[in-house]
Scaffold this motif. Structure first.
Motif, short mmCIF file in Angstrom:
data_model
loop_
_atom_site.label_atom_id
_atom_site.label_comp_id
_atom_site.label_asym_id
_atom_site.label_seq_id
_atom_site.Cartn_x
_atom_site.Cartn_y
_atom_site.Cartn_z
N ASN A 23 0.42 4.23 -2.68
CA ASN A 23 0.17 5.61 -2.27
C ASN A 23 1.24 6.56 -2.79
N GLN B 252 0.82 -1.21 0.00
CA GLN B 252 0.00 0.00 0.00
C GLN B 252 0.85 1.26 0.00
N THR C 130 -6.59 -2.99 -7.38
CA THR C 130 -7.00 -4.11 -6.54
C THR C 130 -7.11 -5.41 -7.33
#
Length: 207
Positions: A161, A157, A176
């Protein structure tokens, strides 16, 4: 009559609230299962890659990405890190190992003529070296290693980001589904066409 009315009201409330609470409970359990499967798939995919490349990425990614809040310099360094780790996964797929007469493990690169020992400490006989020769399946495994490493990077993650600080709904959906699809397809291909090599960063068998 009043007593019956008082006892009937709680029964009606329980019957009315029960079906309303069940879907939320089921939904939460499904989300928890999905999160658990995500972490399990990440660990499973990492087992298909060289240990050194995965460890280097996992150690340096939080530093380069500044835990997901990276500037343009950190974003460039993260891209270089992903590229180098991906290339290492590709090239290490062509390595193999064997035990010499003294029991020491020797590593080498697979070539058309056989196995080229890296340190040059020993030389394999031609008939034995032919077993380690380069094959077409090695290129398939190397290409799948890059895809699997890309899936592992997308599961991180902080990396996501860093490159997509404010993604849209469509981008979130792609970020995803893509790594999950890559993981499922490549895992099935590795099971159908397993590698026989035990190169650098891969587990060594007793044989």
């Amino acid at each position: 009559m009043d007593l019956n009315g008082e006892y009937e009201v709680p029964q009606d409330d329980c019957n009315e609230e029960a079906p309303l609470l069940l879907p939320k409970t089921v939904e939460r359990s499904l989300i928890q299962q999905a999160i658990s499967q995500t972490f399990q798939s990440t660990a499973h995919l990492a087992n298909l890659l060289p240990t050194g490349s995965v460890l280097a990425f996992q150690m340096l990614a939080p530093i380069f990405t500044n835990q997901g809040d990276c500037d343009p310099v950190g974003r460039s360094m993260t891209a270089v890190l992903i590229a180098l780790c991906g290339l290492s996964c590709f090239f290490l797929s062509f390595t193999d190992s064997f035990k010499d007469q003294t029991g020491n493990i020797c590593y080498g690169f697979a070539t058309i003529r056989g196995l080229w020992v890296i340190d040059g400490s020993t030389t394999l006989p031609p008939e034995l070296a032919a077993k380690y020769s380069l094959r077409f399946i090695d290129f398939i495994h190397a290409f799948m290693s890059i895809l699997i490493f890309a899936a592992v990077a997308l599961f991180d993650q902080e990396v996501v980001n860093c490159f997509y600080p404010a993604p849209s709904d469509e981008t979130k959906e792609l970020l995803t589904t893509i790594p999950v699809g890559i993981g499922v397809i490549c895992s099935m291909l590795f099971v159908a066409f397993p590698t026989q090599r035990h190169g650098i960063g891969f587990p060594i068998t007793s044989s």
